[in-house]
Design a protein around this motif. Structure first.
Motif, PDB file in Angstrom:
ATOM      1  N   ASN A 120      30.920  35.110  52.309  1.00  0.00           N
ATOM      2  CA  ASN A 120      31.946  34.351  52.694  1.00  0.00           C
ATOM      3  C   ASN A 120      33.240  34.786  51.817  1.00  0.00           C
ATOM      4  O   ASN A 120      33.915  34.023  51.551  1.00  0.00           O
ATOM      5  CB  ASN A 120      31.687  32.924  52.387  1.00  0.00           C
ATOM      6  N   ARG A 121      33.236  36.116  51.480  1.00  0.00           N
ATOM      7  CA  ARG A 121      34.493  36.549  50.793  1.00  0.00           C
ATOM      8  C   ARG A 121      34.672  37.976  50.995  1.00  0.00           C
ATOM      9  O   ARG A 121      34.040  38.536  51.363  1.00  0.00           O
ATOM     10  CB  ARG A 121      34.296  36.328  49.304  1.00  0.00           C
ATOM     11  N   GLU A 122      35.875  38.273  50.711  1.00  0.00           N
ATOM     12  CA  GLU A 122      36.341  39.686  51.097  1.00  0.00           C
ATOM     13  C   GLU A 122      36.068  40.884  50.052  1.00  0.00           C
ATOM     14  O   GLU A 122      35.710  41.825  50.391  1.00  0.00           O
ATOM     15  CB  GLU A 122      37.786  39.873  51.064  1.00  0.00           C
ATOM     16  N   GLN A 123      35.991  40.457  48.461  1.00  0.00           N
ATOM     17  CA  GLN A 123      35.625  41.411  47.586  1.00  0.00           C
ATOM     18  C   GLN A 123      34.173  40.851  46.786  1.00  0.00           C
ATOM     19  O   GLN A 123      34.224  39.562  46.909  1.00  0.00           O
ATOM     20  CB  GLN A 123      36.575  41.549  46.629  1.00  0.00           C
ATOM     21  N   PRO A 124      33.440  41.634  46.290  1.00  0.00           N
ATOM     22  CA  PRO A 124      32.231  40.862  45.472  1.00  0.00           C
ATOM     23  C   PRO A 124      32.792  40.424  44.351  1.00  0.00           C
ATOM     24  O   PRO A 124      34.101  40.599  43.746  1.00  0.00           O
ATOM     25  CB  PRO A 124      31.445  42.287  45.121  1.00  0.00           C
ATOM     26  N   PRO A 125      32.309  39.269  43.758  1.00  0.00           N
ATOM     27  CA  PRO A 125      32.920  38.576  42.584  1.00  0.00           C
ATOM     28  C   PRO A 125      32.726  39.579  41.378  1.00  0.00           C
ATOM     29  O   PRO A 125      31.712  40.379  41.403  1.00  0.00           O
ATOM     30  CB  PRO A 125      32.005  37.493  42.377  1.00  0.00           C
ATOM     31  N   THR A 126      33.682  39.234  40.387  1.00  0.00           N
ATOM     32  CA  THR A 126      33.910  40.201  39.260  1.00  0.00           C
ATOM     33  C   THR A 126      32.762  39.701  38.456  1.00  0.00           C
ATOM     34  O   THR A 126      32.252  38.714  38.456  1.00  0.00           O
ATOM     35  CB  THR A 126      35.134  40.235  38.728  1.00  0.00           C
ATOM     36  N   GLU A 127      32.378  40.493  37.353  1.00  0.00           N
ATOM     37  CA  GLU A 127      31.671  40.158  36.135  1.00  0.00           C
ATOM     38  C   GLU A 127      32.031  38.946  35.718  1.00  0.00           C
ATOM     39  O   GLU A 127      31.268  38.104  35.509  1.00  0.00           O
ATOM     40  CB  GLU A 127      31.873  41.415  35.080  1.00  0.00           C
ATOM     41  N   LEU A 134      19.003  48.519  42.943  1.00  0.00           N
ATOM     42  CA  LEU A 134      18.619  49.771  42.263  1.00  0.00           C
ATOM     43  C   LEU A 134      19.447  50.802  42.776  1.00  0.00           C
ATOM     44  O   LEU A 134      19.351  51.920  42.038  1.00  0.00           O
ATOM     45  CB  LEU A 134      17.014  49.911  42.467  1.00  0.00           C
ATOM     46  N   VAL A 135      20.243  50.683  44.149  1.00  0.00           N
ATOM     47  CA  VAL A 135      21.179  51.725  44.403  1.00  0.00           C
ATOM     48  C   VAL A 135      22.461  51.422  44.105  1.00  0.00           C
ATOM     49  O   VAL A 135      23.165  52.138  43.537  1.00  0.00           O
ATOM     50  CB  VAL A 135      20.786  52.129  45.923  1.00  0.00           C
ATOM     51  N   GLU A 136      22.907  50.337  44.495  1.00  0.00           N
ATOM     52  CA  GLU A 136      24.323  49.611  44.127  1.00  0.00           C
ATOM     53  C   GLU A 136      24.322  49.297  42.568  1.00  0.00           C
ATOM     54  O   GLU A 136      24.589  48.078  42.364  1.00  0.00           O
ATOM     55  CB  GLU A 136      24.673  48.488  45.109  1.00  0.00           C
ATOM     56  N   HIS A 137      24.428  50.292  41.844  1.00  0.00           N
ATOM     57  CA  HIS A 137      24.613  50.128  40.244  1.00  0.00           C
ATOM     58  C   HIS A 137      25.760  49.285  39.862  1.00  0.00           C
ATOM     59  O   HIS A 137      25.533  48.422  39.091  1.00  0.00           O
ATOM     60  CB  HIS A 137      24.374  51.354  39.544  1.00  0.00           C
ATOM     61  N   THR A 138      26.923  49.309  40.738  1.00  0.00           N
ATOM     62  CA  THR A 138      28.066  48.725  39.974  1.00  0.00           C
ATOM     63  C   THR A 138      27.827  47.500  40.342  1.00  0.00           C
ATOM     64  O   THR A 138      28.201  46.641  39.286  1.00  0.00           O
ATOM     65  CB  THR A 138      29.337  49.373  40.814  1.00  0.00           C
ATOM     66  N   ILE A 139      27.372  46.924  41.427  1.00  0.00           N
ATOM     67  CA  ILE A 139      27.304  45.396  41.662  1.00  0.00           C
ATOM     68  C   ILE A 139      26.004  44.964  40.710  1.00  0.00           C
ATOM     69  O   ILE A 139      26.377  43.826  40.185  1.00  0.00           O
ATOM     70  CB  ILE A 139      26.818  45.386  43.278  1.00  0.00           C
ATOM     71  N   PHE A 140      24.743  45.574  40.705  1.00  0.00           N
ATOM     72  CA  PHE A 140      24.119  45.102  39.876  1.00  0.00           C
ATOM     73  C   PHE A 140      24.545  45.238  38.335  1.00  0.00           C
ATOM     74  O   PHE A 140      24.214  44.152  37.529  1.00  0.00           O
ATOM     75  CB  PHE A 140      22.755  45.999  39.866  1.00  0.00           C
ATOM     76  N   ARG A 141      25.229  46.065  37.930  1.00  0.00           N
ATOM     77  CA  ARG A 141      25.495  45.863  36.533  1.00  0.00           C
ATOM     78  C   ARG A 141      26.501  44.918  36.196  1.00  0.00           C
ATOM     79  O   ARG A 141      26.218  44.108  35.305  1.00  0.00           O
ATOM     80  CB  ARG A 141      26.401  47.468  36.311  1.00  0.00           C
ATOM     81  N   ASP A 142      27.360  44.457  37.102  1.00  0.00           N
ATOM     82  CA  ASP A 142      28.559  43.347  36.899  1.00  0.00           C
ATOM     83  C   ASP A 142      27.722  41.841  36.741  1.00  0.00           C
ATOM     84  O   ASP A 142      27.973  41.429  36.342  1.00  0.00           O
ATOM     85  CB  ASP A 142      29.434  43.327  38.065  1.00  0.00           C
ATOM     86  N   GLN A 143      26.464  41.933  37.682  1.00  0.00           N
ATOM     87  CA  GLN A 143      25.775  40.887  37.783  1.00  0.00           C
ATOM     88  C   GLN A 143      24.776  40.625  36.467  1.00  0.00           C
ATOM     89  O   GLN A 143      24.731  39.645  35.730  1.00  0.00           O
ATOM     90  CB  GLN A 143      24.832  40.835  39.085  1.00  0.00           C
ATOM     91  N   LEU A 144      24.227  41.708  36.229  1.00  0.00           N
ATOM     92  CA  LEU A 144      23.388  41.790  34.789  1.00  0.00           C
ATOM     93  C   LEU A 144      24.059  41.427  33.552  1.00  0.00           C
ATOM     94  O   LEU A 144      23.612  40.566  32.834  1.00  0.00           O
ATOM     95  CB  LEU A 144      22.695  42.875  34.671  1.00  0.00           C
ATOM     96  N   ARG A 145      25.420  41.990  33.325  1.00  0.00           N
ATOM     97  CA  ARG A 145      26.260  41.610  32.253  1.00  0.00           C
ATOM     98  C   ARG A 145      26.585  40.057  32.213  1.00  0.00           C
ATOM     99  O   ARG A 145      26.551  39.592  31.427  1.00  0.00           O
ATOM    100  CB  ARG A 145      27.195  42.528  32.141  1.00  0.00           C
ATOM    101  N   ALA A 146      27.034  39.864  33.555  1.00  0.00           N
ATOM    102  CA  ALA A 146      27.493  38.480  33.690  1.00  0.00           C
ATOM    103  C   ALA A 146      26.150  37.403  33.061  1.00  0.00           C
ATOM    104  O   ALA A 146      26.613  36.464  32.576  1.00  0.00           O
ATOM    105  CB  ALA A 146      27.913  38.112  34.940  1.00  0.00           C
ATOM    106  N   ILE A 147      25.089  37.723  33.704  1.00  0.00           N
ATOM    107  CA  ILE A 147      23.746  36.761  33.343  1.00  0.00           C
ATOM    108  C   ILE A 147      23.769  36.792  31.858  1.00  0.00           C
ATOM    109  O   ILE A 147      23.340  35.902  31.252  1.00  0.00           O
ATOM    110  CB  ILE A 147      22.581  37.316  34.205  1.00  0.00           C
ATOM    111  N   LEU A 148      23.484  38.280  31.331  1.00  0.00           N
ATOM    112  CA  LEU A 148      23.230  38.257  29.823  1.00  0.00           C
ATOM    113  C   LEU A 148      24.384  37.526  28.958  1.00  0.00           C
ATOM    114  O   LEU A 148      23.952  36.782  28.020  1.00  0.00           O
ATOM    115  CB  LEU A 148      23.199  39.789  29.404  1.00  0.00           C
ATOM    116  N   ARG A 149      25.541  37.640  29.144  1.00  0.00           N
ATOM    117  CA  ARG A 149      26.674  36.956  28.638  1.00  0.00           C
ATOM    118  C   ARG A 149      26.458  35.475  28.843  1.00  0.00           C
ATOM    119  O   ARG A 149      26.769  34.684  27.820  1.00  0.00           O
ATOM    120  CB  ARG A 149      27.933  37.286  29.347  1.00  0.00           C
TER     121      ARG A 149
END
Ligand code: PEP
Ligand code: MG
Length: 604
Positions: A314-321, A375-390
């Protein structure tokens, strides 16, 4: 076909997916305009029918002008001029003459005549070589759909954002993203033609605590906006024009509910422990940060499944980290020291992103979904993993991957986590070095190699919604085969047992976070199979806790042993129901029937 109830009542039965009872006027939302009822009109009906058409055209014109005005204010007159083409359709004399000719000469009803002519024009336009003319086919369909909705006196989906009066919503289908944003004060309940108990739309209804029924076939074509109805989300019954007696019977049922609610409030802060002393982790499934309140209110011990994808849709851009970090942190902080299990993005299937152009797939549930996407879309995954870790330093955060089908995916994902942990260390950003990482067991192959996966995971969470669809080859969204979607199938119970046994051997907890865990009749079976935690919609927590606190594990194990090898699923369900009935009779009296089949509630 509806059943005839007491005088003047019409009763429709579907699949109950979200409990509760309410009554009010129905609001029917289109389409499908492709299934237009056709009937002939008599000579004396003709003038009334022409008048209806005229009114629908005028109403459509006003609606288009209003939309045009809004667009002009927001985006300027160039964009707004697009709607001039829509207005021209309404003034097209050739088209309108053809419609009236069909009505006058062939005695066709207005809907059928208009739809026939508009479809013919749209088909001709869409086959043109000229791109401009091809585009006009879209305008034609758009306007036709509005005119038909007005003729049927039904609203289109955009009207949901502007409801001014409470209603029971009736529609062919409701995308999960729309169900997630319904206004609970305005939508008293909803009933759809399509859908099943584990569709994400049904899950949204439960988490919003909106009574809902799905799988009603062509209900939306049979009802008209303004009909008075009662929706019973316990038994999956929709009653049009309920009689005073029916309303009285439901009043009694609601009173029993209120008595049960009082008992449930008494155990709100007590643990979910069986009569013979086995403690069961009882956690909540949530979709957004605003669900925190419901988690606290229902007495859950934290969150066992945070479906993070609802932050992405429901949004135009993926959420940032950073945006994600704030969301995960808010939940972790509000619920600490209780755990919050954040599931990484499970996109695909029936959950689509507006900002990422996922390809159209023949079998989306078997396609590029969940961990396969990440596992393909690394940018999206990276933002999410870093956000969860933080966020992990702000409470007891755990993380799990959806749709793991083999060890390779788990190892690849874990490697990426290690990489992003190194990044954070280098940047001096704190995170919980010991944050637990688990996996969802929802693909049969994962259950079959559970021992090997358990050596690389801190916990298991069984996603029975998908495990059942993949093991039994039954699309969880398809109401036609919903009868085959059977949680008590011995194959399912054996896969759950395999997973639970592997977890026990490797000393890790095993939870169930699919809808099966919220069904009172299924809970003793799951616990008997060795499941140690349950994660369910907040609205179901009090009832399931009530049941667990009256249950003996010895009885649950005996039931599970029987069910695993039973040759009659019907007998399994009957025995499971009997156990619930004997253990917690007030759950049954108050309308809980278990296993989701439609037993009528009061004597109707
Ligand atoms: C499941 O598959 O059981 C599950 C919990 O995940 P989802 O319903 O979000 O696919
Ligand atoms: Mg799943």
């Amino acid at each position: 076909m509806p059943e005839q109830g007491r005088t003047g009542e019409k009763i429709y039965r579907g699949i109950p997916v979200s409990t509760g009872i309410s009554r009010g006027r129905v609001l029917v939302i289109g389409p499908p305009n492709d299934e237009i009822p056709t009937h002939s009109i008599s000579e004396h009906e003709l003038s009334n029918e022409l008048e209806r058409l005229e009114q629908a055209l005028v109403q459509t014109r006003h609606q288009i002008l209003a939309v045009q005005h809004k667009v002009e204010e927001a985006m300027g007159s160039k964009d707004a001029s697009i709607f001039d083409a829509h207005l021209l359709v309404l003034e097209d004399r050739t088209l309108l003459d053809e419609v009236t000719r069909l009505m006058e000469q062939d005695r066709m009803n207005a809907e059928a005549a208009f739809s026939k002519v508009a479809n013919k024009y749209a088909t001709t336009l869409s086959s043109m070589d000229d791109e401009y003319l091809r585009e006009r086919a879209t305008d034609m369909r758009d306007v036709a759909s509005r005119v038909l909705n007005n003729l049927f006196k039904r609203s289109d989906e955009t009207a949901l954002q502007h409801l001014t009066e409470p209603c029971i919503l009736i529609c062919p289908d409701l995308p999960p993203s729309t169900a997630a944003t319904l206004d609970r004060k305005m939508v008293l309940g909803f009933a759809t033609d399509k859908g099943s108990k584990t569709s994400h739309t049904a899950i949204m209804a439960r988490s919003q605590q909106i009574p809902a029924i799905v799988g009603l076939h062509d209900l939306s074509n049979q009802l008209r906006s303004g009909d008075y109805a009662l929706i019973d989300g316990y038994s999956g019954t929709l009653i049009i024009n309920p009689t005073d007696q029916t309303l009285f019977d439901y009043g009694q049922l609601i009173r029993k509910q209120v008595t049960l609610e009082e008992k449930l409030r008494d155990i709100q802060s007590k643990p979910a422990v069986t009569l013979d002393g086995v403690l069961v982790g009882l956690r909540a499934n949530i979709e957004q940060t605003t669900d925190i309140e419901a988690v606290v209110a229902c007495g859950a011990e934290g969150v066992g499944l945070f479906r993070s994808e609802y932050i992405f849709i429901n949004r135009e851009q993926p959420p940032t980290e950073d945006e994600q970090y704030q969301a995960y942190r808010a939940v972790a902080e509000a619920l600490k020291p209780n755990p919050v299990v954040i599931r990484t993005l499970d996109i695909g299937g029936d959950k689509l992103l507006t900002h990422s152009h996922l390809p159209q797939e023949l079998n989306p549930f078997l396609g590029w979904r969940a961990i396969r996407f990440c596992l393909v879309e690394h940018t999206i995954f990276r933002d999410q993993l870093r956000a969860i870790l933080r966020a992990s330093v702000h409470g007891t955060v755990k993380m799990m991957y959806p749709m793991i089908s083999g060890l390779g995916e788990l190892q690849q994902a874990n490697q990426l986590v290690e990489k992003y942990k190194s990044e954070l260390r280098a940047e001096g950003i704190p995170f919980d070095e010991k944050m637990e990482i688990g996996i969802m067991v929802e693909v049969p192959s994962a259950a079959l190699i559970a021992d090997s996966l358990a050596r690389h995971a801190d916990f298991f969470s069984i996603g029975t919604n998908d495990l059942i669809q993949y093991s039994l080859a039954v699309d969880r969204m398809n109401e036609r085969i919903a009868h085959l979607y059977d949680p008590t199938h011995p194959a399912i119970l054996q896969l759950i047992k395999l997973t639970a046994d592997a977890a026990a051997r490797n000393n890790i907890p095993v939870s169930v976070c699919g809808e099966m865990a919220g069904d009172p009749a299924m809970v003793p079976i799951l616990l008997g199979l060795g499941v140690t935690e349950l994660s369910i919609s907040p609205s179901l927590i009090p009832r399931i806790k009530f049941l667990i606190r009256r249950l003996k594990m010895s009885e649950a194990r005996e039931l599970a042993r029987f069910a695993m090898t039973s040759e009659s699923q019907q007998e399994t369900i009957e025995r499971a129901r009997l156990l619930v009935r004997n253990t917690a009779p007030s759950l049954i009296e108050s309308g809980e029937t278990g296993t989701g089949d439609s037993e009528p509630s009061p004597s109707i």
